[in-house]
Design an enzyme around this catalytic site. Structure first.
Site, PDB file in Angstrom:
ATOM      1  N   GLU A   1       0.806  -1.234   0.000  1.00  0.00           N
ATOM      2  CA  GLU A   1       0.000   0.000   0.000  1.00  0.00           C
ATOM      3  C   GLU A   1       0.843   1.289   0.000  1.00  0.00           C
ATOM      4  O   GLU A   1       0.510   2.229  -0.726  1.00  0.00           O
ATOM      5  CB  GLU A   1      -0.953  -0.037   1.210  1.00  0.00           C
ATOM      6  CG  GLU A   1      -2.135   0.887   1.119  1.00  0.00           C
ATOM      7  CD  GLU A   1      -3.130   0.547   0.018  1.00  0.00           C
ATOM      8  OE1 GLU A   1      -3.344  -0.632  -0.302  1.00  0.00           O
ATOM      9  OE2 GLU A   1      -3.702   1.499  -0.554  1.00  0.00           O
TER      10      GLU A   1
ATOM     11  N   LYS B   1       1.529   2.759  -3.350  1.00  0.00           N
ATOM     12  CA  LYS B   1       0.425   3.128  -4.247  1.00  0.00           C
ATOM     13  C   LYS B   1       0.207   4.637  -4.234  1.00  0.00           C
ATOM     14  O   LYS B   1      -0.749   5.143  -3.646  1.00  0.00           O
ATOM     15  CB  LYS B   1      -0.840   2.377  -3.782  1.00  0.00           C
ATOM     16  CG  LYS B   1      -1.762   2.000  -4.916  1.00  0.00           C
ATOM     17  CD  LYS B   1      -2.902   1.129  -4.450  1.00  0.00           C
ATOM     18  CE  LYS B   1      -4.202   1.872  -4.362  1.00  0.00           C
ATOM     19  NZ  LYS B   1      -5.361   0.993  -4.162  1.00  0.00           N
TER      20      LYS B   1
ATOM     21  N   THR C   1      -1.360 -11.389  -9.204  1.00  0.00           N
ATOM     22  CA  THR C   1      -0.488 -12.434  -8.646  1.00  0.00           C
ATOM     23  C   THR C   1      -0.772 -12.745  -7.179  1.00  0.00           C
ATOM     24  O   THR C   1      -0.031 -13.499  -6.559  1.00  0.00           O
ATOM     25  CB  THR C   1       0.990 -12.015  -8.792  1.00  0.00           C
ATOM     26  OG1 THR C   1       1.172 -10.788  -8.072  1.00  0.00           O
ATOM     27  CG2 THR C   1       1.398 -11.838 -10.234  1.00  0.00           C
TER      28      THR C   1
ATOM     29  N   LYS D   1     -11.984  -0.364 -11.971  1.00  0.00           N
ATOM     30  CA  LYS D   1     -11.452   0.726 -11.137  1.00  0.00           C
ATOM     31  C   LYS D   1      -9.930   0.672 -11.049  1.00  0.00           C
ATOM     32  O   LYS D   1      -9.343  -0.400 -10.974  1.00  0.00           O
ATOM     33  CB  LYS D   1     -12.040   0.628  -9.729  1.00  0.00           C
ATOM     34  CG  LYS D   1     -13.511   0.972  -9.697  1.00  0.00           C
ATOM     35  CD  LYS D   1     -13.959   1.418  -8.329  1.00  0.00           C
ATOM     36  CE  LYS D   1     -14.385   0.291  -7.451  1.00  0.00           C
ATOM     37  NZ  LYS D   1     -15.039   0.724  -6.220  1.00  0.00           N
TER      38      LYS D   1
ATOM     39  N   HIS E   1     -17.489  -3.506   3.985  1.00  0.00           N
ATOM     40  CA  HIS E   1     -16.715  -2.324   3.632  1.00  0.00           C
ATOM     41  C   HIS E   1     -17.276  -1.049   4.273  1.00  0.00           C
ATOM     42  O   HIS E   1     -17.120   0.044   3.733  1.00  0.00           O
ATOM     43  CB  HIS E   1     -16.636  -2.160   2.113  1.00  0.00           C
ATOM     44  CG  HIS E   1     -15.728  -3.173   1.471  1.00  0.00           C
ATOM     45  ND1 HIS E   1     -16.051  -4.501   1.395  1.00  0.00           N
ATOM     46  CD2 HIS E   1     -14.508  -3.056   0.903  1.00  0.00           C
ATOM     47  CE1 HIS E   1     -15.068  -5.157   0.793  1.00  0.00           C
ATOM     48  NE2 HIS E   1     -14.116  -4.308   0.482  1.00  0.00           N
TER      49      HIS E   1
ATOM     50  N   HIS F   1      -6.427  -5.389   4.573  1.00  0.00           N
ATOM     51  CA  HIS F   1      -7.756  -5.037   4.049  1.00  0.00           C
ATOM     52  C   HIS F   1      -8.763  -6.197   4.177  1.00  0.00           C
ATOM     53  O   HIS F   1      -9.859  -6.019   4.717  1.00  0.00           O
ATOM     54  CB  HIS F   1      -7.633  -4.588   2.592  1.00  0.00           C
ATOM     55  CG  HIS F   1      -8.951  -4.282   1.968  1.00  0.00           C
ATOM     56  ND1 HIS F   1      -9.709  -3.183   2.321  1.00  0.00           N
ATOM     57  CD2 HIS F   1      -9.679  -4.945   1.037  1.00  0.00           C
ATOM     58  CE1 HIS F   1     -10.837  -3.186   1.627  1.00  0.00           C
ATOM     59  NE2 HIS F   1     -10.840  -4.238   0.846  1.00  0.00           N
TER      60      HIS F   1
HETATM   61  N1  NAD Z   1      -9.214  -1.857  -8.485  1.00  0.00           N
HETATM   62  C1  NAD Z   1      -9.961  -2.665  -7.781  1.00  0.00           C
HETATM   63  O1  NAD Z   1     -11.081  -2.971  -8.158  1.00  0.00           O
HETATM   64  C2  NAD Z   1      -9.430  -3.236  -6.513  1.00  0.00           C
HETATM   65  C3  NAD Z   1     -10.155  -4.236  -5.871  1.00  0.00           C
HETATM   66  C4  NAD Z   1      -9.637  -4.771  -4.714  1.00  0.00           C
HETATM   67  C5  NAD Z   1      -8.450  -4.303  -4.176  1.00  0.00           C
HETATM   68  N2  NAD Z   1      -7.784  -3.311  -4.812  1.00  0.00           N
HETATM   69  C6  NAD Z   1      -6.537  -2.781  -4.248  1.00  0.00           C
HETATM   70  O2  NAD Z   1      -5.601  -3.838  -4.154  1.00  0.00           O
HETATM   71  C7  NAD Z   1      -4.695  -3.570  -3.102  1.00  0.00           C
HETATM   72  C8  NAD Z   1      -4.471  -4.826  -2.298  1.00  0.00           C
HETATM   73  O3  NAD Z   1      -4.014  -5.846  -3.153  1.00  0.00           O
HETATM   74  P1  NAD Z   1      -3.052  -7.020  -2.629  1.00  0.00           P
HETATM   75  O4  NAD Z   1      -3.623  -7.614  -1.406  1.00  0.00           O
HETATM   76  O5  NAD Z   1      -2.774  -7.871  -3.801  1.00  0.00           O
HETATM   77  O6  NAD Z   1      -1.777  -6.215  -2.110  1.00  0.00           O
HETATM   78  P2  NAD Z   1      -0.344  -5.890  -2.788  1.00  0.00           P
HETATM   79  O7  NAD Z   1      -0.456  -5.608  -4.217  1.00  0.00           O
HETATM   80  O8  NAD Z   1       0.292  -4.864  -1.935  1.00  0.00           O
HETATM   81  O9  NAD Z   1       0.427  -7.264  -2.592  1.00  0.00           O
HETATM   82  C9  NAD Z   1       0.753  -7.701  -1.279  1.00  0.00           C
HETATM   83  C10 NAD Z   1       2.253  -8.031  -1.190  1.00  0.00           C
HETATM   84  O10 NAD Z   1       2.483  -9.257  -1.876  1.00  0.00           O
HETATM   85  C11 NAD Z   1       3.542  -9.108  -2.825  1.00  0.00           C
HETATM   86  N3  NAD Z   1       3.221 -10.078  -3.886  1.00  0.00           N
HETATM   87  C12 NAD Z   1       2.445  -9.901  -4.982  1.00  0.00           C
HETATM   88  N4  NAD Z   1       2.310 -11.065  -5.634  1.00  0.00           N
HETATM   89  C13 NAD Z   1       3.003 -12.013  -4.938  1.00  0.00           C
HETATM   90  C14 NAD Z   1       3.240 -13.400  -5.119  1.00  0.00           C
HETATM   91  N5  NAD Z   1       2.680 -14.079  -6.128  1.00  0.00           N
HETATM   92  N6  NAD Z   1       4.024 -14.030  -4.220  1.00  0.00           N
HETATM   93  C15 NAD Z   1       4.563 -13.374  -3.163  1.00  0.00           C
HETATM   94  N7  NAD Z   1       4.361 -12.051  -2.936  1.00  0.00           N
HETATM   95  C16 NAD Z   1       3.585 -11.385  -3.818  1.00  0.00           C
HETATM   96  C17 NAD Z   1       3.510  -7.646  -3.196  1.00  0.00           C
HETATM   97  O11 NAD Z   1       4.761  -7.208  -3.686  1.00  0.00           O
HETATM   98  C18 NAD Z   1       3.148  -6.994  -1.850  1.00  0.00           C
HETATM   99  O12 NAD Z   1       4.292  -6.838  -1.076  1.00  0.00           O
HETATM  100  C19 NAD Z   1      -5.295  -2.427  -2.292  1.00  0.00           C
HETATM  101  O13 NAD Z   1      -4.577  -1.234  -2.537  1.00  0.00           O
HETATM  102  C20 NAD Z   1      -6.702  -2.303  -2.831  1.00  0.00           C
HETATM  103  O14 NAD Z   1      -7.195  -0.979  -2.780  1.00  0.00           O
HETATM  104  C21 NAD Z   1      -8.238  -2.771  -5.970  1.00  0.00           C
HETATM  105 ZN    ZN Z   2     -12.305  -4.807  -0.477  1.00  0.00          ZN
END
Ligand code: NAD
Ligand code: ZN
Length: 309
Positions: free
Chosen positions: A6, A9, A62, A75, A194, A210
């Site tokens: 986060e 971002k 991923t 989004k 949420h 989250h």
């Molecule tokens: N646009 C949308 O509709 C939407 C919907 C839901 C969430 N989001 C956003 O997504 C974010 C959360 O996403 P997240 O939980 O993926 O967090 P993230 O992208 O921060 O990933 C979490 C951690 O895992 C690492 N990582 C990524 N892929 C990996 C893998 N395959 N193996 C090991 N490590 C890996 C990343 O580098 C990071 O340190 C929030 O900012 C949220 O607002 C957006």
């Molecule tokens: Zn959510």
């Protein structure tokens, strides 16, 4: 390569991608691939919609959370630190801009740590609660084993269960988001969990992700449903058992009467004048309510504590 997480971002990360697209001389109809978690995909989506007023991009999520929640939506966005107030607002700057396609592969989940995988399950439990008892039953039966196997096929899990859970989640997302792409309707069952989670995540120093915050909120909302007579106590217990089997938190000391009531007031502001809080009426069915009172919250917080593990 950009850092995930986060704190990364921010608008500067979008700039960085724009620099690279420009230096690469990417053409207007040439897609680029964004490979990463939800944060990276949100940043990349912003860059895609800005560069030459929009170039195609492909999302390759991923993390479990981004596979089910940040893949098929439209989004994008970054968190924004406002110089005037010196506060950082989540997703304050963003756009609605669809990827040209999404490539989903659960093999990526194998390298995630367990907490991040459970975090992703937080959003899947949410989808199951509001839309699909079938999905909920799959989570009850196989969720714990899937956390253990990091979503990979092993001897004690039927081969198609992981992909079935992802497919069902994506199908629900498509059905819910498709007719409401620009969120003209603010009564969205995918907003379940949420309402209180936003402030929970923002408590200074709070160690809560989250999907975890969504789960705490989602369980508290089950108590609200129970006290309104929408669901029996056995259903509350069933939801609790499922969440605990996925190692998801259901309680947080930060969810107190002040935070709860402030969340309802914030919901009114965010959802254009009404609370529009989704509550379940049974597992897989939900409605939105706008008449939750401060007294109702206090009573629910007391009953919620009775379920504390
Ligand atoms: N646009 C949308 O509709 C939407 C919907 C839901 C969430 N989001 C956003 O997504 C974010 C959360 O996403 P997240 O939980 O993926 O967090 P993230 O992208 O921060 O990933 C979490 C951690 O895992 C690492 N990582 C990524 N892929 C990996 C893998 N395959 N193996 C090991 N490590 C890996 C990343 O580098 C990071 O340190 C929030 O900012 C949220 O607002 C957006
Ligand atoms: Zn959510």
């Amino acid at each position: 390569v950009l850092p995930g997480g986060e704190p990364a971002k921010r608008p500067t990360a979008v700039d960085q991608i724009l620099d690279d697209l420009c230096a690469y001389k990417l053409r207007r109809r040439e897609p680029f691939l964004a490979i990463g978690g939800g944060c990276l995909l949100d940043i990349a989506g912003m860059a895609a919609c800005l560069y030459r007023r929009g170039v195609p991009f492909v999302r390759v999520p991923t993390t479990l959370l981004s596979i089910v929640d940040a893949s098929v939506g439209v989004k994008n966005g970054v968190d924004f630190c406002c110089r005037a107030t010196d506060e950082t607002y989540k997703n304050r700057i963003g756009s609605f801009y669809a990827p040209s396609s999404c490539l989903l592969d659960p093999a990526f989940i194998a390298s995630q740590d367990k907490r991040n995988i459970c975090n992703g399950f937080g959003e899947i439990v949410k989808l199951a609660l509001v839309r699909s008892v079938d999905l909920f039953e799959l989570l009850e039966t196989h969720g714990a084993a899937l956390v253990e196997s990091r979503f990979q096929v092993t001897d004690n899990i039927p081969a198609n269960v992981g992909t079935r859970i992802i497919d069902l989640s994506i199908q629900i997302m498509l059905e819910e988001l498709g007719p409401n792409l620009w969120e003209t309707t603010l009564e969205r069952c995918v907003d379940y969990g949420h309402t209180f989670s936003k402030l929970l995540e923002m408590v200074p120093g709070a160690d809560i992700m989250h999907g975890e915050a969504v789960n705490v909120d989602g369980f508290f909302c089950c108590i609200l449903s129970y006290l309104r007579g929408y669901i029996p106590r056995e259903t509350v217990q069933r939801v609790l058992n499922c969440m605990q089997s996925l190692a998801l938190p259901t309680h947080s000391a930060d969810l107190n009467p002040t935070l709860a009531w402030q969340s309802c007031k914030d919901a009114v502001e965010h959802r254009h004048g009404e609370q529009r809080i989704p509550l379940i009426t049974e597992i897989g069915e939900s409605i939105c309510v706008s008449d939750i009172t401060q007294e109702e919250l206090s009573r629910a917080l007391d009953v919620w504590k009775e379920f504390e593990p």
